[in-house]
Design a protein around this motif. Structure first.
Motif, PDB file in Angstrom:
ATOM      1  N   ILE A 125     -26.654   1.562  -0.448  1.00 54.82           N
ATOM      2  CA  ILE A 125     -26.818   1.125   0.880  1.00 54.82           C
ATOM      3  C   ILE A 125     -26.627  -0.149   1.289  1.00 54.82           C
ATOM      4  CG2 ILE A 125     -28.612   1.521   2.958  1.00 54.82           C
ATOM      5  CD1 ILE A 125     -28.350   3.890   1.243  1.00 54.82           C
ATOM      6  N   LEU A 139     -17.111  -2.759   9.474  1.00 54.96           N
ATOM      7  CA  LEU A 139     -17.319  -3.069   8.122  1.00 54.96           C
ATOM      8  C   LEU A 139     -16.987  -1.829   7.369  1.00 54.96           C
ATOM      9  CD1 LEU A 139     -20.174  -5.679   7.747  1.00 54.96           C
ATOM     10  CD2 LEU A 139     -17.870  -6.031   7.535  1.00 54.96           C
ATOM     11  N   ILE A 151     -24.045   0.513   8.002  1.00 55.36           N
ATOM     12  CA  ILE A 151     -24.299   0.618   9.226  1.00 55.36           C
ATOM     13  C   ILE A 151     -23.337   0.106  10.316  1.00 55.36           C
ATOM     14  CG2 ILE A 151     -25.874  -1.533   9.594  1.00 55.36           C
ATOM     15  CD1 ILE A 151     -27.885   0.575  10.660  1.00 55.36           C
ATOM     16  N   ILE A 152     -22.543  -1.160   9.950  1.00 55.65           N
ATOM     17  CA  ILE A 152     -21.641  -1.869  10.949  1.00 55.65           C
ATOM     18  C   ILE A 152     -20.549  -1.042  10.662  1.00 55.65           C
ATOM     19  CG2 ILE A 152     -20.496  -3.745  11.463  1.00 55.65           C
ATOM     20  CD1 ILE A 152     -22.983  -5.239  10.515  1.00 55.65           C
ATOM     21  N   SER A 184     -30.582  -8.864   6.319  1.00 56.32           N
ATOM     22  CA  SER A 184     -31.613  -8.000   6.496  1.00 56.32           C
ATOM     23  C   SER A 184     -30.932  -6.779   6.553  1.00 56.32           C
ATOM     24  CB  SER A 184     -32.603  -8.357   7.517  1.00 56.32           C
ATOM     25  OG  SER A 184     -31.925  -8.801   8.648  1.00 56.32           O
ATOM     26  N   PHE A 185     -32.031  -5.667   6.082  1.00 54.56           N
ATOM     27  CA  PHE A 185     -31.631  -4.065   6.456  1.00 54.56           C
ATOM     28  C   PHE A 185     -32.128  -3.839   7.933  1.00 54.56           C
ATOM     29  CE2 PHE A 185     -32.790   0.330   6.145  1.00 54.56           C
ATOM     30  CZ  PHE A 185     -32.364   0.722   4.753  1.00 54.56           C
ATOM     31  N   THR A 207     -22.499  -1.061   2.492  1.00 53.77           N
ATOM     32  CA  THR A 207     -21.259  -1.270   1.659  1.00 53.77           C
ATOM     33  C   THR A 207     -20.742  -2.485   1.804  1.00 53.77           C
ATOM     34  OG1 THR A 207     -20.890   1.028   2.591  1.00 53.77           O
ATOM     35  CG2 THR A 207     -18.847  -0.039   1.620  1.00 53.77           C
ATOM     36  N   GLY A 208     -20.875  -3.385   3.149  1.00 55.36           N
ATOM     37  CA  GLY A 208     -20.281  -4.433   3.312  1.00 55.36           C
ATOM     38  C   GLY A 208     -18.699  -4.451   3.106  1.00 55.36           C
ATOM     39  N   GLU A 228     -23.374   4.970   8.808  1.00 61.45           N
ATOM     40  CA  GLU A 228     -24.511   5.453   9.296  1.00 61.45           C
ATOM     41  C   GLU A 228     -25.723   4.290   9.005  1.00 61.45           C
ATOM     42  OE1 GLU A 228     -24.362  10.004   9.235  1.00 61.45           O
ATOM     43  OE2 GLU A 228     -26.295   9.542   8.440  1.00 61.45           O
ATOM     44  N   THR A 238     -28.255  -3.173  -0.820  1.00 60.56           N
ATOM     45  CA  THR A 238     -27.751  -4.637  -1.014  1.00 60.56           C
ATOM     46  C   THR A 238     -28.280  -5.461   0.438  1.00 60.56           C
ATOM     47  OG1 THR A 238     -25.698  -4.098  -0.165  1.00 60.56           O
ATOM     48  CG2 THR A 238     -25.947  -3.784  -2.451  1.00 60.56           C
ATOM     49  N   ALA A 239     -29.349  -4.998   0.931  1.00 62.52           N
ATOM     50  CA  ALA A 239     -29.876  -5.764   2.303  1.00 62.52           C
ATOM     51  C   ALA A 239     -31.428  -5.635   1.976  1.00 62.52           C
ATOM     52  CB  ALA A 239     -29.291  -4.767   3.563  1.00 62.52           C
ATOM     53  N   GLN A 288     -22.619 -10.966   8.014  1.00 66.03           N
ATOM     54  CA  GLN A 288     -23.051 -10.315   6.440  1.00 66.03           C
ATOM     55  C   GLN A 288     -22.235 -11.041   5.458  1.00 66.03           C
ATOM     56  OE1 GLN A 288     -25.342  -8.068   6.919  1.00 66.03           O
ATOM     57  NE2 GLN A 288     -24.929  -8.032   9.159  1.00 66.03           N
ATOM     58  N   THR A 289     -22.532 -10.877   4.473  1.00 68.37           N
ATOM     59  CA  THR A 289     -22.027 -11.336   3.292  1.00 68.37           C
ATOM     60  C   THR A 289     -21.562 -10.721   2.131  1.00 68.37           C
ATOM     61  OG1 THR A 289     -24.136 -11.833   2.251  1.00 68.37           O
ATOM     62  CG2 THR A 289     -23.159 -13.613   3.721  1.00 68.37           C
ATOM     63  N   ILE A 290     -20.681 -10.817   1.342  1.00 71.92           N
ATOM     64  CA  ILE A 290     -20.342 -10.111   0.022  1.00 71.92           C
ATOM     65  C   ILE A 290     -21.286 -11.046  -0.935  1.00 71.92           C
ATOM     66  CG2 ILE A 290     -18.358 -11.796  -0.174  1.00 71.92           C
ATOM     67  CD1 ILE A 290     -17.290  -9.964  -2.158  1.00 71.92           C
ATOM     68  N   GLY A 296     -28.403   3.750   6.864  1.00 68.90           N
ATOM     69  CA  GLY A 296     -28.698   4.255   5.302  1.00 68.90           C
ATOM     70  C   GLY A 296     -30.083   4.555   5.025  1.00 68.90           C
ATOM     71  N   ILE A 348     -23.090   3.792   2.207  1.00 73.74           N
ATOM     72  CA  ILE A 348     -23.416   3.784   3.367  1.00 73.74           C
ATOM     73  C   ILE A 348     -23.357   2.310   3.966  1.00 73.74           C
ATOM     74  CG2 ILE A 348     -24.801   4.655   5.282  1.00 73.74           C
ATOM     75  CD1 ILE A 348     -26.050   6.604   3.024  1.00 73.74           C
TER      76      ILE A 348
HETATM   77  N1  SAH Z   1     -22.752  -4.539  -1.141  1.00 75.40           N
HETATM   78  C1  SAH Z   1     -22.286  -5.624  -0.268  1.00 75.40           C
HETATM   79  C2  SAH Z   1     -22.968  -6.651   0.402  1.00 75.40           C
HETATM   80  C3  SAH Z   1     -23.069  -6.252   1.855  1.00 75.40           C
HETATM   81  S1  SAH Z   1     -24.171  -7.055   2.470  1.00 75.40           S
HETATM   82  C4  SAH Z   1     -20.774  -5.967  -0.681  1.00 75.40           C
HETATM   83  O1  SAH Z   1     -20.667  -5.803  -2.022  1.00 75.40           O
HETATM   84  O2  SAH Z   1     -19.887  -6.689  -0.211  1.00 75.40           O
HETATM   85  C5  SAH Z   1     -25.248  -6.186   3.208  1.00 75.40           C
HETATM   86  C6  SAH Z   1     -24.652  -4.992   3.992  1.00 75.40           C
HETATM   87  O3  SAH Z   1     -25.805  -4.168   4.257  1.00 75.40           O
HETATM   88  C7  SAH Z   1     -24.111  -5.559   5.385  1.00 75.40           C
HETATM   89  O4  SAH Z   1     -22.934  -5.113   5.483  1.00 75.40           O
HETATM   90  C8  SAH Z   1     -25.052  -4.660   6.258  1.00 75.40           C
HETATM   91  O5  SAH Z   1     -24.355  -4.378   7.584  1.00 75.40           O
HETATM   92  C9  SAH Z   1     -25.495  -3.381   5.691  1.00 75.40           C
HETATM   93  N2  SAH Z   1     -26.755  -2.690   5.930  1.00 75.40           N
HETATM   94  C10 SAH Z   1     -27.910  -3.371   6.431  1.00 75.40           C
HETATM   95  N3  SAH Z   1     -28.706  -2.575   6.928  1.00 75.40           N
HETATM   96  C11 SAH Z   1     -28.156  -1.213   6.622  1.00 75.40           C
HETATM   97  C12 SAH Z   1     -28.603  -0.078   6.798  1.00 75.40           C
HETATM   98  N4  SAH Z   1     -29.572   0.594   7.363  1.00 75.40           N
HETATM   99  N5  SAH Z   1     -27.720   1.014   6.430  1.00 75.40           N
HETATM  100  C13 SAH Z   1     -26.476   0.641   5.944  1.00 75.40           C
HETATM  101  N6  SAH Z   1     -25.959  -0.377   5.750  1.00 75.40           N
HETATM  102  C14 SAH Z   1     -26.866  -1.465   6.224  1.00 75.40           C
END
Ligand code: SAH
Length: 228
Positions: free
Chosen positions: A102, A129, A125-126, A223-224, A104-105, A150, A168-169, A76-78, A152, A123
């Motif tokens: 959705i 993180l 998912i990992i 990806s989401f 958090t990263g 969870e 953010t995915a 994943q990335t910021i 999201g 929220i």
């Molecule tokens: N907003 C973050 C960027 C995160 S990258 C930041 O500022 O650092 C996108 C994040 O979305 C990843 O951590 C990934 O695990 C999460 N993600 C992907 N699919 C998701 C889902 N269905 N529910 C919640 N988080 C999800």
């Protein structure tokens, strides 16, 4: 004389640590964000306040204020600072707003929004993180942020409806539950498209029963994913 010197030395040591990245952060905001057209003063102020170097892995601190996304582990990335600022401005966050994120990263986007709005729900998912973002946000005293681990896709029913939602995915489509959890008059930003390809950042606006979508800019997000 000697005791005065000791007192001065002690004062210097005990003084709260200055922020060594303050100037880099101001430059980031000016060059990468203001110069590219972001005008909203609350967004700019939040971008100046949040210590981005505390949201990246230790080995990447020297790149924290660079004009690019950075890996945060688990594939994943910021997001790139400009992208965070752009999405924040588009949401038109208000001081009395309740916002859902959705993805958090690292917790960076959540912190930027938390500087502006009343309450922030995010929220991830990992699990790893989500846990470390929760700890980080708590240590930095972002007491108006709640983190949930969870999928999201289903939003956060207990706190709905939201004034704004930021995803953010990148998703292939707009999850209907998220539209449902948006307030009347609310705004959502979400990258739509396939992973590994250029996606489009979309603005979704809800007015009564009417949903309008507007394509904004090409973006590239991870990806989401969906829980099994
Ligand atoms: N907003 C973050 C960027 C995160 S990258 C930041 O500022 O650092 C996108 C994040 O979305 C990843 O951590 C990934 O695990 C999460 N993600 C992907 N699919 C998701 C889902 N269905 N529910 C919640 N988080 C999800």
């Amino acid at each position: 004389m000697f005791s005065i010197i000791i007192a001065l030395v002690l004062f210097r040591i005990l003084q709260p640590q200055e922020d060594p990245y303050y100037n880099q952060r101001l430059q980031m905001v000016q060059h990468q964000i203001e110069n590219r057209g972001i005008k909203d003063s609350s967004t700019l102020k939040a971008m100046r306040n949040v210590k981005r170097h505390l949201f990246v892995p230790k080995g990447s601190i020297k790149y924290a204020y660079d004009d690019r996304p950075l890996p945060i582990g688990y594939g994943q990335t910021i997001s790139q600072p400009y992208c965070v600022a752009y999405m924040t401005e588009i949401l038109k966050p208000g001081t009395d707003h309740k916002v859902l994120e959705i993805g958090t990263g690292s917790g960076y986007q959540a912190a930027v929004l938390a500087e502006i709005v009343d309450s922030m729900f995010t929220i991830e998912i990992i699990e790893e993180l989500g846990k470390s973002a929760k700890k980080r946000l708590k240590n930095l005293e972002y007491n108006n942020v709640q983190v949930k681990i969870e999928d999201g896709y289903y939003g956060w029913e207990a706190h709905a409806p939201f004034d704004a939602i930021v995803v953010t995915a990148a998703s292939e489509y707009i999850p209907p539950t998220l539209i449902k959890q948006l307030k009347d008059g609310g705004r959502m930003v979400i990258p739509i498209g396939s992973p590994f390809m250029v996606q489009t950042l979309m603005l979704v606006e809800k007015k009564g029963d009417k949903i309008t979508t507007t394509s904004l800019i090409p973006v590239r997000f991870v990806s989401f994913t969906r829980s099994k």
